[in-house]
Design a protein around this motif. Structure first.
Motif, PDB file in Angstrom:
ATOM      1  N   GLU A 173       8.079   6.486   7.471  1.00  0.00           N
ATOM      2  CA  GLU A 173       6.965   6.661   6.533  1.00  0.00           C
ATOM      3  C   GLU A 173       5.985   5.489   6.560  1.00  0.00           C
ATOM      4  O   GLU A 173       4.981   5.515   5.845  1.00  0.00           O
TER       5      GLU A 173
ATOM      6  N   ALA B  89      -0.696   1.370  -5.547  1.00  0.00           N
ATOM      7  CA  ALA B  89      -0.347   1.803  -4.189  1.00  0.00           C
ATOM      8  C   ALA B  89      -1.220   2.966  -3.732  1.00  0.00           C
ATOM      9  O   ALA B  89      -1.720   3.761  -4.543  1.00  0.00           O
ATOM     10  N   ASP B  90      -1.386   3.078  -2.412  1.00  0.00           N
ATOM     11  CA  ASP B  90      -2.114   4.209  -1.833  1.00  0.00           C
ATOM     12  C   ASP B  90      -1.217   5.428  -1.662  1.00  0.00           C
ATOM     13  O   ASP B  90      -1.702   6.569  -1.675  1.00  0.00           O
ATOM     14  N   ALA B  91       0.087   5.208  -1.467  1.00  0.00           N
ATOM     15  CA  ALA B  91       1.024   6.317  -1.258  1.00  0.00           C
ATOM     16  C   ALA B  91       2.390   5.937  -1.798  1.00  0.00           C
ATOM     17  O   ALA B  91       2.850   4.807  -1.623  1.00  0.00           O
TER      18      ALA B  91
ATOM     19  N   LEU C  61       6.442   2.408   5.400  1.00  0.00           N
ATOM     20  CA  LEU C  61       6.430   1.794   4.079  1.00  0.00           C
ATOM     21  C   LEU C  61       6.266   0.281   4.170  1.00  0.00           C
ATOM     22  O   LEU C  61       6.798  -0.374   5.064  1.00  0.00           O
TER      23      LEU C  61
ATOM     24  N   THR D 239       3.583  11.794  -5.816  1.00  0.00           N
ATOM     25  CA  THR D 239       4.585  11.254  -4.900  1.00  0.00           C
ATOM     26  C   THR D 239       4.967  12.282  -3.848  1.00  0.00           C
ATOM     27  O   THR D 239       4.846  13.485  -4.053  1.00  0.00           O
TER      28      THR D 239
ATOM     29  N   THR E 240       6.515   7.257  -2.093  1.00  0.00           N
ATOM     30  CA  THR E 240       7.560   8.149  -1.613  1.00  0.00           C
ATOM     31  C   THR E 240       8.824   7.895  -2.421  1.00  0.00           C
ATOM     32  O   THR E 240       9.272   6.752  -2.524  1.00  0.00           O
TER      33      THR E 240
ATOM     34  N   SER F 174       0.816  -1.213   0.000  1.00  0.00           N
ATOM     35  CA  SER F 174       0.000   0.000   0.000  1.00  0.00           C
ATOM     36  C   SER F 174       0.848   1.261   0.000  1.00  0.00           C
ATOM     37  O   SER F 174       0.501   2.257  -0.646  1.00  0.00           O
ATOM     38  N   ARG F 175       1.979   1.224   0.715  1.00  0.00           N
ATOM     39  CA  ARG F 175       2.856   2.389   0.842  1.00  0.00           C
ATOM     40  C   ARG F 175       4.245   1.980   0.352  1.00  0.00           C
ATOM     41  O   ARG F 175       4.908   1.146   0.966  1.00  0.00           O
TER      42      ARG F 175
END
Length: 277
Positions: A238, A182-184, A240, A215, A186, A156-157
């Motif tokens: 974060e 993905a939801d987020a 992740l 991003t 980085t 997801s992250r």
């Protein structure tokens, strides 16, 4: 999404991380999953006066014991695969490490993604060597699962490690089935001044934005000895679920920034890592 997966199941350390992650991923993606369990036969057979026949018998015994370990690991896998109601195949190998690397590497080339578990330095086994070799042999992405991993895999992250290199670009493209869902996202750029201007973190952000993928960018200065720990620190901060990064190129003269941390990541990863070579 990835539709044809391969998982290597270790037989001389816990099979659970590789099984749990690959089965849950196959179930989520609606993918077929092939499992290969590898038992290793020692070739360090002691000298005996009886000669060749006795040596051959001893080797045969070693191979049979190794195959039993592989079959036992596959029985655990099959229970989980049936419970998850996925389609699957299973193969047990009992060969030397060189033969195993060759065969599993060849099989990986006809799968979308290969799942392996991180080696455990506390255990002396060829099971620790094969995952790293597959990164070089697979011809595609390899998903490394920490040996402490438990439960279902999710992405997801996602953190995208970026240094503008060919290897980082390959990993980025290979991870797109995860990245687009993905939801987020980085992007992680360490020592951004060393990244080529034409492949800068800013250009990466624009590239992903054109795909509808916003991003968050993180850029840090870090000396080369602390790169791996810096990446894992960001992953923790974060929250992740997955890191995406290029794998090392075995250059004797110079490795890329992220290539140089590959071996350290093998030793101390705390989240799943997708690597490409």
């Amino acid at each position: 999404m990835f539709k044809d997966l391969l998982v290597h199941i270790p037989t001389e350390r816990s099979p659970r991380p590789a099984i749990d992650a690959s089965v849950s991923l196959a179930m989520t993606a609606g993918a077929h999953l092939d499992a290969i369990a590898t038992g290793y036969a020692s070739t360090n057979v002691p000298f005996v006066a009886e000669g060749g026949a006795a040596i051959a018998s001893s080797l045969q015994f070693e191979y049979e014991r190794a195959l039993e370990r592989a079959d036992a690991a596959l029985r655990i896998f099959e229970v989980e695969a049936k419970n998850a109601k996925i389609t699957y195949g299973k193969y047990a190998l009992s060969e030397s490490i060189a033969e195993t690397i060759s065969r599993v590497g060849a099989a990986a080339r006809l799968h979308d993604l290969t799942v392996v578990s991180q080696g455990n330095s506390d255990v002396e086994t060829f099971d620790n060597q094969l995952p790293q070799e597959l990164l070089l042999q697979a011809g595609g992405p390899v998903l490394f699962i920490p040996y402490t991993f438990r439960g279902a895999f999710k992405a997801s992250r996602i953190g995208i490690c970026w240094d503008g290199s060919r290897l980082a670009a390959r990993a980025l493209r290979d991870a797109m089935p995860f990245i687009t869902e993905a939801d987020a996202l980085t992007t992680i750029s360490l020592n951004a001044s060393e990244v080529p201007a034409d492949a800068s973190p800013e250009r990466l952000a624009r590239h992903l934005a054109r795909k509808g993928l916003p991003t968050k960018a993180i850029s840090l200065q870090s000396d080369r000895g602390n790169l791996q720990s810096s990446i894992l620190s960001i992953a923790a901060d974060e929250g992740l679920d997955l890191l995406v990064m290029g794998g090392y190129g075995h250059s004797r003269l110079q490795e890329t920034v992220f290539g140089g941390v590959t071996r350290e990541m093998f030793r101390s990863m705390t989240v799943p890592v997708l690597m490409s070579h």
